[in-house]
Each structure stands twice: as structure tokens, then as C-alpha cells.
Design an enzyme around this catalytic site. Structure first.
Site, PDB file in Angstrom:
ATOM      1  N   ASP A 478      66.479 -21.823-118.490  1.00  0.00           N
ATOM      2  CA  ASP A 478      65.535 -22.497-117.598  1.00  0.00           C
ATOM      3  C   ASP A 478      65.720 -22.007-116.157  1.00  0.00           C
ATOM      4  OD1 ASP A 478      63.626 -24.325-116.781  1.00  0.00           O
ATOM      5  OD2 ASP A 478      64.662 -26.085-117.581  1.00  0.00           O
ATOM      6  N   ASP A 548      55.447 -27.648-119.301  1.00  0.00           N
ATOM      7  CA  ASP A 548      56.005 -28.988-119.501  1.00  0.00           C
ATOM      8  C   ASP A 548      54.905 -29.960-119.902  1.00  0.00           C
ATOM      9  OD1 ASP A 548      58.610 -28.427-119.057  1.00  0.00           O
ATOM     10  OD2 ASP A 548      58.669 -29.111-116.983  1.00  0.00           O
TER      11      ASP A 548
HETATM   12  C1  DGJ Z   1      62.307 -28.053-117.167  1.00  0.00           C
HETATM   13  C2  DGJ Z   1      61.918 -27.618-118.537  1.00  0.00           C
HETATM   14  O1  DGJ Z   1      60.618 -27.110-118.523  1.00  0.00           O
HETATM   15  C3  DGJ Z   1      62.059 -28.797-119.486  1.00  0.00           C
HETATM   16  O2  DGJ Z   1      61.634 -28.432-120.764  1.00  0.00           O
HETATM   17  C4  DGJ Z   1      63.482 -29.242-119.505  1.00  0.00           C
HETATM   18  O3  DGJ Z   1      64.292 -28.251-120.063  1.00  0.00           O
HETATM   19  C5  DGJ Z   1      63.948 -29.597-118.099  1.00  0.00           C
HETATM   20  N1  DGJ Z   1      63.684 -28.530-117.174  1.00  0.00           N
HETATM   21  C6  DGJ Z   1      65.412 -29.914-118.089  1.00  0.00           C
HETATM   22  O4  DGJ Z   1      65.901 -30.083-116.843  1.00  0.00           O
END
Ligand code: DGJ
Length: 734
Positions: A478, A548
């Protein structure tokens, strides 16, 4: 097929069955562009387009008053010597001059393709896959050598380009701009498509007319960004999904970029793409070289859909490197939306157990397992287990998960650090930030200075310990904030213009080291959802968390837009809980799955929390996905109806042997009293007989020419009585 050099006329003709790309040498020795597009005879000598200035304001050299750069089509132009358009490169010399003149010196043609040091790039499986042309140009006064690389693929309508700048002289050079490609087209009657958005609405297609002035997109965020993707389409104004000329341009790069089209007042178009020159300055000492990232040029004479299909095949076959290359992707269950950082081992095991019962194959532990990570104020940078949550460590947890018959995957965010972390306390100078100024935070975190090898080393060692001491099959990498105050502490002022690019090189080097140490791992890239979804990342991580925003209705738009430039097998797509976390919308679990299956497929919720009926449905979805995932992920994609144009969207995938097709139909808000619409399918075998959802007998030509009804009058499927209802058709050859 390949590359022909017409010695007498000094023309290079790159060609395959679909395309030709013709390069010539201009009267003053500069490398010129002659043609790019649909295949023409390779023996054809292409006449230079207008190069003669008709009015006095055009500048020329006295040796040849009939030639002006202002009118020429050029392959790697400079500014300052008669061409007034956007240049491909700019080099500041020690005497303060930026004037350069690159002239053709030599060339080389060979089978295959080389990599680019430190950067992701498309690759051949065997030398016969592609032919490469290297053209060497030099500026004798400043001691600059630029090599232009062109690779034409044997079976793909694709040309890849990049450039290398070398200092052949004795004095320092300061490369202020070195783009990956310049393409001069003889007219500007085109439309530009960009893929833009923001967090939770990534890669919506947006069109702009190109016939006048400058059209530009950029990211100066230090990553390719959710705001606009480093993929552009330039198409004829009447081109649509099924007909017309279209050109795709990917930058194989994950940092700052620019893509610009400039229509000049003579009606011609220049397109350039590469690393953004803003805050870029790369000094080269004698003997040193700088390589630009690669740009991929793809072409279709028959519409956008055909362009996307070529791109999908190309990226899957020649960009993705992974044990999962062209393999069905594991169905996963991720705990993020179920628990966020609030979990312990038992809670995780409970979620995983239910996942196993449903049929998932991989459990992924997301953010919150390390350091003092109980909220997003602490812990980043400390890649050792949080023993309060997981007393048996990652090893203990992964073993228990493996013992259930599930693979285990782990989330990391290795480029970031919190102020409240052991790493930051020990190394406050390892963070990007300008001297004596406050740092701008993002999600309470700072960006580690990946331009420093010792920082990358330290993170590598920490991650190596975790991964090598557990059984890990998957990593979600990430990256949750953009870069600000891009300054490397303790580094010389003249090196500061390198930091953005060196940062990305550091990211790539960490990927490379981890892939080498743990070749079994499936990487999924992620950046607050899909803020670093680019061809460069695909070289390391064959799939990317797309957004997301897991709301079924929104996801149709996001995944549809993403599909223009990226394969379905790269699109991370999960079913999450309803009402949705981002939109608050309720969409049934069946409808949510009908969009997620056009992706890598998985779940992002606690399956213990859903009803028994829903759980039974989940079990069926997983069985269905296991049966059909190869078709979803590697079939040919046909976009049938755009969610950006109509209330009802549709697309389909067809297996390579045309025996199976899966059609997804997605309604927006309900509309009362609608008539029966027919959805015309594509890509089927016209002469074969198919069933639709196991019944009937339909010739392929009938399904393609007439279509299937999108609403059933009897009301037992796709009833139209609900907002956001969906329908998946299974079409099988009899
Ligand atoms: C952002 C990501 O897009 C989410 O899926 C998740 O992993 C969060 N970060 C975790 O902090």
C-alpha cells in the site's frame, strides 16, 4: 516482419501485420518522423511531410534555406534551434547554454529487446517476439549522445520507446527534461481520452478535443495518481468502441509524469509523454548516462475495444512477471473493512475460518499487525509484529491459517513512517522534508526517503525477517499519501532535482529484491485504492487494488474506465459489506459479486456477519468464480454499453476458444415503464449454437446481430424493480 533500413533514402520502416512506423533522417541530420499508423508496404519510401517554411518567420540554417524545423516531424526534438513546440529534452550545459543539435550518427537493428537498468519495461519471452532499433544521435559541441530505442512486436500492434542520454564530453551536463517519446502527427483532427478521478472514483474516462492548443495531464504527486492515469488514448473524432483509428500511450512509470498534445497553427499535432520536467534536474558527469522510462504505443484501426484487447494481451504477456502470470488468481478474503486495525488473533482466525467454509483460497491480513499500530498515528516503519494483537507472531498466525487449508497474505506500507515509530525516533533524517520547515502530513504519516539506499536496505531487512519467518503467499503493498517537500536531507543541493525519480527507483529496487528473495509471492499494489495503478507497477505486482470504493454501482464505472488501459486480471475487485462504507448504498450481495467477478475477485467483509441465505449465496459465487475465473480474467473483453453514457451498462468476456461468454449487465436507478431493449453481444462464433443460462438454442450471429433482452417481461430476473440491479448471463457453446 520487423525493421527494414532503406540505405539510400535513410529510412527505417518498422512493421508487422497491423502497423507501420517510419523514421527518416532530416536534411540537417536530425532524426525525423515520417509515418505511424495502419500497416503500409514496407518497401514504400515515405515522403517527408511539409518541412519548408513558407514565411520569413520560420527559421532555417543558411546551408539549407528550404528546410525549417518548425514544419518538420521530429522524433526527439529540442527547443531553441528553430522548433518552437514542446521539446522532448532539454540539457543545460556548463556555459549556461541550452542549445543542442542532435544528429544521426549510427544505428543498430537486432532481434529481441533489452531491459532498462533500474526501471520496469516490457520484455520478450524469446528474441523472435520483437525487433529493436537503436538510433544513436550526437551533439558534438556539448558532448551529448542520445540513443533512441524502438521495439516493434511481431504479433502485437505495439511499439515501445525510450531514450538514453549520455555525457560523452568532459563537462557536467544537467538534464532538465528527458521525455520518453515524442510523436508528431500530420494533422490534429483527434479526440483525447484521459482517465481521471480522485480517491474512490478512479479512472473515469473523459474526452477533450485536440484540434487547437495544448492539452495536458500530469501528476506531480510523486506517484502516478488517482487524479489522472499515465495512460492516454488519441483517437479520430468518429472513433467508437467498434470502429475507427485509436492510439494508446502508456508510460511505464509510477512517479511524476506529463502527457501533452500540442496542436500547432499549421494543423499538426505533437504528442509527448514522460517524467514531468518540473523539479527534475539530473546532472550527468562525464561518462554517465540517464535512461528514461519506457512508453508503450498501441494502435487500433478498428475502435477502442480492439485497442483495449491488444493492450490487455500485451501487458499480460510482456509486462507482468510473476508466478501468477496468465494464471487464475486466488479468491481472497481481506479483513480490512471487517476489522480495520481493531483485531486480535482469535478475531482474525474466526473470519478466516468462515472464509474457508465459503471456499476462499487466500486470507489477507491488512493494516494493523505491526509495531504500535492501533490507529493511523503510529507504527509505520516498524515492520515487526504487534505481540499484543498477535502473540504467536505472523509465523504463528500464518501457520494456523495454512492449517485451515488457506494461503496467507500480508499488508505492508513500506514507503511510509509515523512520527510515533521506532524507525523515525532512530532516523529522523530518513524522511523527505525541506530543511527548517514543517512537513505536510498525509494520514498522519511521512514519506521515507527512498532516494537513499540505506533506507531501502533497512526496510528490506525488516520485511525479509517477517516474510522469511512465516508462510506468506501474497503481499498487498500500500502507499497512502502523495509526496510533499521533496527534499533529501544531508544531500548536496545539486542532487536535489533527482529525488522524485530516485524515490521511484528505490521503490522499484525494493520490489525487485523482494521478488528475488520470495519468488512465490503474488504482489498486489495499492495506493489508497487505485492511486498508483500503472504499467510500471504491473511489472512487479500483476494486480492492483482498483479502488477503496467497493460500492457495486460505483465499481461498474471505475472498473469499466480502468479496462480501457489495463487487463481484467490486473483489477483488484472485492465484494464488501452493505451498506457500503464509502457511499452508504445498499446493493445486494449477488449484485456486488456480479461486478467484482470482472476482476481478481475476493471478499472484504466478515462473512460471519451476513445472513445464512447470503452465506449460501457466497458459497455459490465462489464455486461459480472457480469455474469461470479464467474466462473472466483472460477472456477477450467487449465493452457493450458504457455506464458513462447510459443508465444501463454492459460488458462481456469471451473465452479464447469462443466456447464460453459471460455477460454482465448493470442497471443504475430504476426507470418505470421501460420497453424491452436488446443487448447485442460480440466476439461469439457466428456459426456456433449457444445456450443462454443453460437454455435455448441461439446461433452466435443471432446473439450478435439481434441480441438478448435486457429486461424480462415475466419479471423473474433483471426485473428492473430495484435500483442497481444486475444480471450475469452465461453463454455456452452447445
Ligand atoms: C488503503 C487501502 O486502499 C485499503 O484497502 C486498506 O489497505 C487501508 N489503506 C489500510 O490502511
Amino acid at each position: 516482419m520487423g525493421i527494414i533500413f532503406h540505405e539510400e533514402e535513410k529510412q527505417f520502416h518498422l512493421y508487422n501485420d497491423d502497423i507501420s512506423y517510419v523514421i527518416g533522417i532530416c536534411p540537417d541530420g536530425e532524426v525525423g518522423h515520417l509515418y505511424y499508423g495502419k500497416r503500409i508496404h514496407e518497401r514504400q519510401i515515405v515522403k517527408a511531410y511539409q518541412t519548408r517554411g513558407v514565411r520569413a518567420l520560420c527559421c532555417n540554417r543558411k546551408e539549407d534555406e528550404n528546410y525549417t524545423k518548425e514544419m518538420a516531424q521530429l522524433e526527439y526534438p529540442a527547443f531553441g534551434n528553430g522548433d518552437f513546440r514542446t521539446p522532448a529534452y532539454e540539457i543545460l550545459q556548463e556555459n549556461g547554454s541550452r542549445v543542442t543539435d542532435l544528429v544521426y550518427v549510427s544505428h543498430r537493428i537486432y532481434a529481441g529487446k533489452k531491459g532498462i537498468p533500474g526501471l520496469p519495461a516490457s520484455y520478450v519471452e524469446k528474441d523472435s517476439d520483437a525487433t529493436t532499433l537503436e538510433i544513436v544521435c550526437e551533439d558534438a559541441v556539448a558532448g551529448i549522445r542520445v540513443t533512441l530505442f524502438y521495439t516493434i512486436w511481431e504479433q502485437r500492434p505495439v511499439v515501445c520507446r525510450h531514450a538514453r542520454v549520455e555525457n560523452m564530453g568532459k563537462e557536467m551536463l544537467d538534464v532538465r527534461r528527458a521525455l520518453s517519446l515524442c510523436l508528431d502527427l500530420p494533422d490534429a483532427e483527434y479526440t483525447w481520452m484521459q482517465f481521471q478521478g480522485a480517491w474512490a472514483r478512479e479512472r473515469y474516462p473523459m474526452e477533450r478535443d485536440l484540434s487547437a492548443g495544448i492539452t495536458e495531464i500530469e501528476s506531480m504527486r510523486g506517484h502516478s495518481s488517482a487524479n489522472v492515469n499515465p495512460f492516454v488514448i488519441i483517437k479520430r473524432k468518429d472513433t467508437n468502441e467498434t470502429q475507427g483509428e485509436a492510439m494508446g500511450f502508456h508510460l511505464v512509470y509510477s512517479g511524476n509524469f506529463v502527457a501533452r498534445a500540442q496542436a500547432d497553427t499549421y494543423g499538426k499535432l505533437r504528442f509527448v509523454m514522460g517524467i514531468h520536467p518540473q523539479w527534475f534536474s539530473w546532472n550527468l558527469a562525464a561518462g554517465e548516462a540517464f535512461d528514461t522510462p519506457e512508453a508503450i504505443l498501441s494502435y487500433s484501426a478498428s475502435g477502442l475495444n480492439n485497442l483495449s484487447q491488444s493492450i490487455h494481451g500485451f501487458l499480460n504477456d510482456h509486462m507482468v512477471r510473476s508466478p501468477y502470470k496468465n494464471k487464475p488468481r486466488p479468491i481472497l478474503l481481506n479483513n480490512w473493512e471487517a476489522t480495520e486495525m481493531n483485531f486480535d488473533e482469535e478475531k482474525i482466525l474466526n473470519i478466516a475460518r468462515k472464509g474457508k467454509e465459503a471456499g476462499v483460497e487466500l486470507f489477507v491480513l491488512d493494516d494493523g499487525w505491526f509495531g504500535a499500530r492501533n490507529d493511523d498515528y503510529a507504527g509505520l516503519g516498524d515492520w515487526f509484529v504487534n505481540a499484543n494483537k498477535l502473540p504467536n507472531g505472523i509465523y504463528g498466525l500464518s501457520k494456523k491459517i495454512n492449517d485451515m487449508g488457506l494461503q496467507f497474505g500480508l499488508w505492508i506500507e513500506p514507503e511510509m513512517v509515523n512520527e510515533d515509530s521506532e524507525l523515525y525516533r532512530a532516523h529522523p533524517d530518513w524522511v523527505l522534508g525541506a530543511p527548517n520547515r514543517p512537513r505536510t502530513l498525509g494520514r498522519h504519516q511521512m514519506v521515507l526517503d527512498y532516494s537513499k539506499p540505506e533506507v531501502v536496505d533497512c526496510i528490506y531487512k525488516q520485511l525479509y525477517d517477517v516474510i522469511s519467518n512465516a508462510s506468506i503467499h501474497y503481499i498487498k503493498w500500500d502507499m497512502n499519501r502523495s509526496i510533499t517537500e521533496c527534499y533529501s536531507l544531508g544531500v548536496a543541493p545539486e542532487e536535489q532535482g533527482k529525488v522524485y525519480h530516485k524515490y521511484i527507483l528505490g521503490v522499484y529496487s525494493l520490489y525487485e529484491r523482494l521478488m528475488k528473495a520470495f519468488p512465490q509471492i503474488l504482489f498486489e499494489s495499492c495506493a489508497s485504492g487505485g492511486a498508483r495503478f500503472d504499467a510500471g507497477m504491473l511489472y512487479y505486482a500483476p494486480q492492483a487494488w482498483c479502488s477503496d470504493d467497493t460500492d457495486g454501482h460505483e465499481r461498474v464505472k471505475i472498473q469499466y474506465g480502468t479496462s480501457y488501459g489495463y487487463p481484467i486480471a490486473s483489477i483488484g475487485a472485492h465484494v464488501s459489506a452493505a451498506p457500503n462504507q464509502q457511499t452508504g448504498r445498499f446493493i445486494t450481495i449477488g449484485d456486488r459479486a456480479n461486478i467484482a467477478c470482472f476482476g481478481t475477485f475476493g471478499y472484504e467483509l466478515d462473512l460471519n456477519e451476513i445472513s445464512d441465505e447470503e452465506f449460501a449465496e457466497v458459497q455459490k459465487q465462489i464455486q461459480f468464480m472457480k469455474e469461470y475465473r479464467e474466462v473472466f480474467q483472460y477472456g477477450k473483453l467487449y465493452r457493450l454499453q458504457s455506464p458513462f453514457a447510459k443508465d444501463t451498462a454492459a460488458w462481456m468476456v469471451v473465452s479464447q476458444d469462443q466456447a464460453t461468454a459471460l455477460v454482465g449487465l448493470y442497471r443504475g436507478c430504476k426507470i418505470p415503464n421501460v420497453g424491452i431493449e436488446l443487448l447485442r453481444l460480440q466476439g461469439l462464433d457466428a456459426d456456433a449454437v449457444y445456450t443462454v443460462d443453460g437454455s435455448g438454442e441461439f446461433y452466435g450471429d443471432y446473439l450478435m446481430a439481434s441480441g438478448i433482452p435486457t429486461i424480462d417481461v415475466s419479471g423473474d430476473w433483471f426485473h428492473g424493480n430495484e435500483d442497481f440491479s444486475t444480471k450475469l448471463f452465461v453463454i455456452r457453446k452447445k
